[in-house]
Design an enzyme around this catalytic site. Structure first.
Site, short mmCIF file in Angstrom:
data_model
loop_
_atom_site.label_atom_id
_atom_site.label_comp_id
_atom_site.label_asym_id
_atom_site.label_seq_id
_atom_site.Cartn_x
_atom_site.Cartn_y
_atom_site.Cartn_z
N TYR A 150 0.84 -1.21 0.00
CA TYR A 150 0.00 0.00 0.00
C TYR A 150 0.87 1.26 0.00
CZ TYR A 150 -3.74 3.17 1.67
OH TYR A 150 -4.65 4.20 1.82
N PRO A 279 2.60 2.56 12.42
CA PRO A 279 3.19 3.87 12.74
C PRO A 279 2.89 4.31 14.17
CG PRO A 279 2.16 3.92 10.58
CD PRO A 279 1.75 2.62 11.22
P1 NAD Z 1 -12.70 1.77 0.48
O1 NAD Z 1 -12.05 0.44 0.54
O2 NAD Z 1 -14.01 1.95 1.16
O3 NAD Z 1 -12.88 2.24 -1.03
C1 NAD Z 1 -12.04 1.85 -2.06
C2 NAD Z 1 -12.90 1.58 -3.28
O4 NAD Z 1 -12.05 1.21 -4.38
C3 NAD Z 1 -13.87 0.41 -3.07
O5 NAD Z 1 -15.15 0.76 -3.52
C4 NAD Z 1 -13.26 -0.71 -3.89
O6 NAD Z 1 -14.22 -1.65 -4.34
C5 NAD Z 1 -12.62 0.08 -5.02
N1 NAD Z 1 -11.53 -0.64 -5.67
C6 NAD Z 1 -10.50 -1.32 -5.09
N2 NAD Z 1 -9.70 -1.85 -6.03
C7 NAD Z 1 -10.23 -1.48 -7.25
C8 NAD Z 1 -9.87 -1.72 -8.59
N3 NAD Z 1 -8.77 -2.43 -8.90
N4 NAD Z 1 -10.65 -1.22 -9.58
C9 NAD Z 1 -11.75 -0.49 -9.28
N5 NAD Z 1 -12.15 -0.23 -8.02
C10 NAD Z 1 -11.39 -0.73 -7.01
O7 NAD Z 1 -11.62 2.82 1.05
P2 NAD Z 1 -11.78 4.37 1.34
O8 NAD Z 1 -11.52 4.58 2.77
O9 NAD Z 1 -13.02 4.91 0.75
O10 NAD Z 1 -10.51 4.94 0.55
C11 NAD Z 1 -10.65 5.54 -0.73
C12 NAD Z 1 -9.31 6.06 -1.18
O11 NAD Z 1 -8.80 7.03 -0.25
C13 NAD Z 1 -8.23 4.98 -1.31
O12 NAD Z 1 -7.45 5.22 -2.44
C14 NAD Z 1 -7.41 5.16 -0.06
O13 NAD Z 1 -6.08 4.76 -0.25
C15 NAD Z 1 -7.52 6.66 0.18
N6 NAD Z 1 -7.33 6.97 1.60
C16 NAD Z 1 -8.31 6.72 2.50
C17 NAD Z 1 -8.09 7.00 3.85
C18 NAD Z 1 -9.13 6.76 4.89
O14 NAD Z 1 -8.85 6.97 6.07
N7 NAD Z 1 -10.34 6.36 4.57
C19 NAD Z 1 -6.86 7.52 4.26
C20 NAD Z 1 -5.88 7.74 3.29
C21 NAD Z 1 -6.13 7.49 1.97
N1 UDP Z 2 -5.95 -0.47 16.11
C1 UDP Z 2 -6.31 -0.91 17.37
N2 UDP Z 2 -7.37 -1.77 17.48
C2 UDP Z 2 -8.08 -2.19 16.41
C3 UDP Z 2 -7.73 -1.73 15.12
C4 UDP Z 2 -6.65 -0.86 15.01
O1 UDP Z 2 -5.71 -0.54 18.38
O2 UDP Z 2 -9.04 -2.97 16.61
C5 UDP Z 2 -4.84 0.48 15.98
C6 UDP Z 2 -3.79 0.13 14.92
O3 UDP Z 2 -2.81 -0.75 15.44
C7 UDP Z 2 -3.24 1.50 14.61
C8 UDP Z 2 -4.45 2.44 14.77
O4 UDP Z 2 -5.38 1.72 15.57
O5 UDP Z 2 -2.24 1.86 15.53
C9 UDP Z 2 -5.10 2.83 13.45
O6 UDP Z 2 -5.36 1.65 12.72
P1 UDP Z 2 -6.17 1.63 11.35
O7 UDP Z 2 -6.07 0.24 10.84
O8 UDP Z 2 -7.52 2.21 11.54
O9 UDP Z 2 -5.39 2.65 10.41
P2 UDP Z 2 -3.85 2.90 10.05
O10 UDP Z 2 -2.97 2.04 10.91
O11 UDP Z 2 -3.74 2.57 8.62
O12 UDP Z 2 -3.68 4.34 10.37
#
Ligand code: NAD
Ligand code: UDP
Length: 331
Positions: A150, A279
């Site tokens: 990722y 992290p």
């Molecule tokens: P999510 O998993 O809910 O949404 C991702 C969407 O992409 C899903 O609908 C999935 O079906 C679709 N998808 C996955 N692989 C695909 C492919 N090969 N072709 C077409 N569609 C595909 O996640 P989200 O939280 O909505 O995240 C959306 C975007 O934002 C992602 O790119 C993620 O990396 C980025 N992002 C999200 C967060 C967060 O906290 N939610 C933080 C940082 C970055």
């Molecule tokens: N985490 C936790 N309990 C859970 C799920 C996640 O303590 O049931 C912690 C995880 O180890 C991380 C933080 O919560 O330190 C955020 O995790 P998440 O998977 O939501 O996002 P990311 O690590 O990608 O920021």
């Protein structure tokens, strides 16, 4: 014919996911003609069901690792699983989605001269040595660990965006999104906010990984989507990267306590091993977003959690525990 009546045609890859579906809501409301592109790996039809009847909304089932030929003016590239459990399920596919997906969407943008926005992530900073994270920090990322599919996939996508900008003069926008939460998160995707809320509502143990002193900064989905739309609307010379997130930082122990308080749950808090490369701290410096977009998050954690808890309560009463946690994903 339809396109003649609408201001612009906007593609949202990953549009049936958590963030993508909220973005589609806002764009449809704005009158844009919205093309939602998703392969439903982690997204769900139920997230966009309410939009399917709208004249200015169209759904294409498509995997972005394959080329796509459509006519659009703007592309928001969100397709990619975001939860560690999901993106680690098929890590090779995760890298392909980030890298091949970016190449295909950039190629599309180049062909039709569209403006394109990349949903990048705070994960590009890895386990950061600079705190809070500013956009000029290059990060501390393990290239061979379990999160690398990722993190490095997203970093390579950023490289591609900036090379298309330098080489082909594409109009690009890169958003570095920090942890975002809200309604339509997948109840079983393993992310901390959905985990804690579902555990609290079910009276199950709340699982803190490690000592619970690691930090994250949580942004409510409506604020985040507003930031994305503002970034897309900036002048052509604004490329980013721009941090988008809420600078209020919390430990996971504080988050667990807040969820218990808001749900009135009797769940116990228990500790589980910390996942590899988790992290230690994360908080965005959002000065650039404030300057360029006049943007700052407006929703405080308790209000946002309250709305998210209501969403999961409704889901639970409609679907029952078994369906809620079954999902369609092998997590
Ligand atoms: P999510 O998993 O809910 O949404 C991702 C969407 O992409 C899903 O609908 C999935 O079906 C679709 N998808 C996955 N692989 C695909 C492919 N090969 N072709 C077409 N569609 C595909 O996640 P989200 O939280 O909505 O995240 C959306 C975007 O934002 C992602 O790119 C993620 O990396 C980025 N992002 C999200 C967060 C967060 O906290 N939610 C933080 C940082 C970055
Ligand atoms: N985490 C936790 N309990 C859970 C799920 C996640 O303590 O049931 C912690 C995880 O180890 C991380 C933080 O919560 O330190 C955020 O995790 P998440 O998977 O939501 O996002 P990311 O690590 O990608 O920021």
């Amino acid at each position: 014919m339809l396109s003649m009546h609408f201001e612009k045609r906007v593609a949202v890859t990953g549009g049936a996911g958590f963030l993508g579906s909220h973005l589609c809501d806002v764009l449809v409301k704005s009158g844009a003609q919205v093309l939602c592109i998703d392969n439903f790996f982690t997204g769900a039809r139920s997230n966009i069901d309410h939009l399917l009847g709208q004249k200015n909304f169209e759904l294409i089932r498509h995997d972005v690792t394959f080329p796509l030929y459509v006519e659009v003016d703007e592309i928001y590239n969100l397709a990619c699983p975001a939860s560690p459990v999901h993106y680690q399920h098929d890590p090779v596919q995760t890298t392909k989605t980030s890298v091949h997906g970016a190449i295909n969407m950039l190629g599309l943008a180049k062909r039709v001269k569209a403006k394109i926005l990349q949903a990048s992530t705070s994960e590009v900073y890895g386990d950061p040595h600079v705190h809070p994270q500013t956009e000029d920090y290059w990060g501390n990322v393990n290239p061979i660990g379990i999160r690398s599919c990722y993190d490095e996939g997203k970093r390579c996508a950023e490289t591609l965006f900036f090379d298309y900008w330098r080489q082909h003069k594409l109009r690009i926008k890169v958003a570095q999104i920090f942890n975002t939460y809200g309604p339509r998160m997948h109840p079983n995707d393993g992310r901390v906010v959905s985990n804690f809320i579902v555990q609290a509502l079910l009276g199950r143990d709340i699982t803190i990984y490690g000592d619970g002193l690691q930090t994250r900064s949580f942004c409510y989905v409506d604020d985040l989507v507003d930031g994305l739309v503002r970034l897309m609307a900036t002048a052509d010379d604004v490329t980013g990267p721009v941090n988008l997130g809420n600078p209020k930082e919390f430990t996971m122990a504080e988050l667990a306590a807040t969820v218990v308080e808001l749900t009135g749950s009797r769940s116990r808090i228990v500790h589980r091993p910390l996942p590899e490369d988790d992290p230690r701290q994360r908080r965005p410096d959002i000065s650039r977003a404030q300057d360029l977009l006049s943007w700052a998050p407006r929703t405080n954690l308790k209000d946002g959690l309250g709305r998210t808890i209501s969403y999961f309560e409704k889901l639970l009463s409609e679907q029952g525990v078994k369906n809620l946690l079954a999902g369609k994903l092998p997590v």
